[in-house]
Design an enzyme around this catalytic site. Structure first.
Site, PDB file in Angstrom:
ATOM      1  N   ASP A   4      -6.876 -52.272 -42.906  1.00 28.91           N
ATOM      2  CA  ASP A   4      -8.112 -52.895 -42.419  1.00 28.91           C
ATOM      3  C   ASP A   4      -8.795 -53.620 -43.578  1.00 28.91           C
ATOM      4  OD1 ASP A   4      -9.943 -52.090 -39.735  1.00 28.91           O
ATOM      5  OD2 ASP A   4     -11.022 -52.965 -41.446  1.00 28.91           O
ATOM      6  N   TYR A  45     -20.502 -65.977 -34.269  1.00 26.85           N
ATOM      7  CA  TYR A  45     -19.119 -66.127 -34.744  1.00 26.85           C
ATOM      8  C   TYR A  45     -18.993 -67.371 -35.645  1.00 26.85           C
ATOM      9  CZ  TYR A  45     -14.428 -68.018 -34.659  1.00 26.85           C
ATOM     10  OH  TYR A  45     -13.247 -68.600 -35.041  1.00 26.85           O
TER      11      TYR A  45
END
Ligand code: UDP
Length: 324
Positions: free
Chosen positions: A54, A143
């Site tokens: 991750d 975003y």
């Protein structure tokens, strides 16, 4: 690019897997780092090393970066526009913090070059067309904001550290590898062509065309659709550029050509031989009528031009996945 060591973060995703393929075709030594949250195992290539990890795991990022890479390609991000407006904390954490973790790990371990997947969403509502790279940035979603902000962070790192980047602003990515080697379809797709495919394959009963009263030739929105294999080639060219000339760039990846929603639907009907069940619906909030971008800089800096220009050919590479 024989044995050029490239770390592809987000390499199990839709665009990432095509980048990995393009790098392997050029004989690069590829390592994929992906948490498989949206990336898929079926998108991995046996010829590339895979590390499940991750971008919020700083220790793991540092450990891998310490191995040394000629370049990093960073495509790991959450990208659902609607979700980013409901849960900006998640996007701040994942996209902003995750990217900073990557850049810090690069600087701390002497890795100098990164190709970053940016987006047309950094521009917001076009003030003129075609969009070029000096168009003001006015993202309309959290975003889009995260991507614009990451570009700024990289610009500062490039000023202050031995750090070079190429940010590639993708327009509408479509298609799949023509040889059928990448088969991971996005789950719960939000974009036009995958939705058309789900209607054709019977997964969705019907779809909506958002608005048919725009000031465009057929009244539906025009977008600049770029084939994912063309996008992937640009990453290879960006790495080559960074390795030959340590300088940073922000570059549009587009065709310069507008294709309407109905053009896409008509192409899908021609290619599949089936009818798409659609209805006209009201405009979607925030959709510009036309988004078309200049790719002059990509041509100039990367020697890149899109090879897929025929919309039927592009749609066919997507439809191929449905048939098998
Ligand atoms: N679109 C549509 N129906 C859908 C999904 C998308 O009519 O179910 C339209 C959308 O309004 C836009 C175009 O298709 O004009 C491309 O949308 P997409 O979400 O794929 O990409 P965007 O350009 O918004 O990033």
């Amino acid at each position: 690019m024989n044995a050029t060591r490239v770390l592809v973060i987000g390499g199990a995703g839709y665009i990432g897997s095509h980048v990995v393929k393009a790098l392997l075709d050029k004989k690069c030594a590829v390592t994929v780092y992906d948490n498989l949250s949206t990336g898929q195992r079926c998108n991995l290539f046996a010829a590339a090393r895979f590390i499940e990890g991750d971008i919020l795991d700083i220790a793991k990022l540092n450990a891998i970066m310490a191995e040394g890479f000629d370049a990093v390609v960073h495509l790991a991000a959450k990208k659902a526009v609607g979700e980013s407006m409901v849960n900006p904390q998640f996007y701040a954490q994942n996209n902003l913090n995750g990217s900073i973790n990557i850049f810090n790990a690069m600087v701390d371990n002497g890795v100098k070059n990164v190709v970053f997947s940016s987006t047309a969403a950094v521009y917001g509502m076009p003030q003129y067309l075609p969009l070029d790279e000096s168009h003001p940035l006015n993202p309309m979603s959290f975003y889009g904001y995260t991507k614009a902000e990451i570009e700024r962070v990289m610009t500062w790192f490039a000023r202050l550290k031995d750090f070079n980047f190429v940010a590639l602003r993708y327009f509408n990515a479509v298609g799949y590898a023509a040889d059928g080697s990448i088969r991971g379809k996005e789950k719960n797709p939000q974009n036009l062509l995958p939705i058309v495919m789900e209607v054709l394959s019977g997964k969705r009963p019907k779809m909506q065309v958002f608005g048919n009263d725009y000031d465009t030739p057929d009244g539906t929105c025009l977008r600049d659709y770029v084939h994912v294999e063309d996008l992937a080639r640009a990453h290879v060219a960006a790495i080559e550029k960074l390795l030959s000339e340590p300088k940073s760039h922000i570059i549009n990846l587009s065709t310069g050509k507008g294709t309407s929603v109905l053009d896409i639907i008509n192409a899908a009907e021609r290619v599949s031989g089936k009818k798409v069940n659609y209805e006209f619906a009201p405009r979607r909030a925030g959709d510009p009528a036309t988004v078309i971008a200049s790719n002059d800089l990509a041509r100039e800096v990367l020697g890149w031009t899109p090879q897929y220009t025929d919309i039927d050919e592009i749609v066919k590479t997507t439809w191929n996945l449905e048939e098998k």
